[in-house]
Scaffold this motif. Structure first.
Motif, PDB file in Angstrom:
ATOM      1  N   LEU A 132       0.733  -1.376  -0.063  1.00 12.33           N
ATOM      2  CA  LEU A 132      -0.125   0.112  -0.082  1.00 12.33           C
ATOM      3  C   LEU A 132       0.983   1.406   0.025  1.00 12.33           C
ATOM      4  N   SER A 133       1.853   1.188   0.622  1.00 12.01           N
ATOM      5  CA  SER A 133       2.896   2.317   0.829  1.00 12.01           C
ATOM      6  C   SER A 133       3.390   2.480  -0.570  1.00 12.01           C
ATOM      7  N   SER A 134       3.938   1.625  -1.158  1.00  8.90           N
ATOM      8  CA  SER A 134       4.523   1.617  -2.437  1.00  8.90           C
ATOM      9  C   SER A 134       3.610   2.160  -3.571  1.00  8.90           C
ATOM     10  N   TRP A 135       2.400   1.832  -3.332  1.00  9.49           N
ATOM     11  CA  TRP A 135       1.346   2.352  -4.268  1.00  9.49           C
ATOM     12  C   TRP A 135       1.162   3.837  -3.945  1.00  9.49           C
ATOM     13  N   ARG A 136       1.279   4.319  -2.921  1.00  4.71           N
ATOM     14  CA  ARG A 136       0.854   5.650  -2.494  1.00  4.71           C
ATOM     15  C   ARG A 136       2.274   6.413  -3.118  1.00  4.71           C
ATOM     16  N   LEU A 137       3.293   5.885  -3.020  1.00  7.87           N
ATOM     17  CA  LEU A 137       4.546   6.609  -3.730  1.00  7.87           C
ATOM     18  C   LEU A 137       4.442   6.524  -5.070  1.00  7.87           C
TER      19      LEU A 137
END
Length: 250
Positions: A233-238
């Motif tokens: 999820l964090s990678s998608w936000r980046l």
């Protein structure tokens, strides 16, 4: 669309009720189970969220063998099936159809952390179901991230490991150089991490063939699944920040 969803929901309810009837001593139609199982296993969307008891057992005798030792009463077996089917039925309920377009927002950090706390509290009473619920959430998260990234998985390759691998690769195709290296460093190895988690799960299941998974191992598994979800999820936000940055520069 809504009519198709209603048909799917009714079939899912019938499958659940058929299984409950079988494990509580009533006579049911074996052929109906096999046809419904095949239908859902091949369904492009529903197959990824099918309860584990259906995925793992091709016939009703296998279902019975898997439950007769771990669940000593009709009530326990009934409740176990109800618990496994609840998230599946909720997801495909006709009332939820309008929320499909906003699916990526349904699994934001607030929602996920609330669910994770619920699963951690559930581990002591129902360790196996808590782990299964986490697996279903990661599956849903992968589908939602892939949809946002405009990547459409092959329905014939929809296992959790295949979905995580595809999501990992899709996230590394970053639209902005500023974030590409960071996204790659964060998300690389997610598929390998999942393989290690699944190996731990499989080894513990072998050691406890007549019981539910060990509670302490279940807590570790849920925590590991939470970490994996957070990384994705964090990678998608980046990745999304990179897309926004590229649009601004243009």
């Amino acid at each position: 669309m809504s009519e198709d969803r209603e048909k799917l929901f009714k079939r899912a309810e019938y499958l659940r009720n058929l299984l409950i009837a079988h494990v509580t001593g009533r006579t049911v139609n074996m052929l109906d189970y096999q046809k419904l199982r095949q239908y859902f296993m091949q369904h492009k969307e529903a197959g990824a969220f099918l309860p584990r008891i259906v995925i793992n057992h091709g016939d009703l005798s296998s279902v019975w063998q898997s439950m007769k030792y771990g669940f000593g009463s009709h009530e326990e077996r009934r409740d176990a099936i109800l618990d496994q089917f609840q998230p599946f039925l909720e997801r495909f309920s006709p009332q939820e159809a309008a929320a499909d377009d906003a699916a990526i927002e349904q699994l934001n950090e607030v929602v996920l952390f609330s669910r994770w706390n619920e699963f951690m509290e559930r581990v002591d009473k129902e360790p196996e179901l808590a782990v299964d619920a986490m697996q279903q959430d990661i599956t849903a998260l992968c589908y939602q991230l892939l949809k946002e990234l405009k990547v459409f998985p092959d329905p014939r390759r929809s296992s959790l490991s295949q979905l995580v691998t595809l999501t990992e690769h899709a996230l590394q195709i970053s639209p902005d150089r500023e974030h590409a290296r960071v996204v790659k460093d964060i998300v690389s190895g997610c598929a390998d991490s999942l393989a290690a988690i699944e190996h731990l799960y499989a080894e513990n299941s072998k050691a406890n063939s007549e019981k539910t998974i060990d509670k302490e191992i279940a807590k570790v598994l849920v925590s590991l699944y939470i970490s994996l979800s957070t990384m994705l999820l964090s990678s998608w936000r980046l990745h999304r920040l990179g897309a926004a940055s590229s649009t601004t520069k243009v």
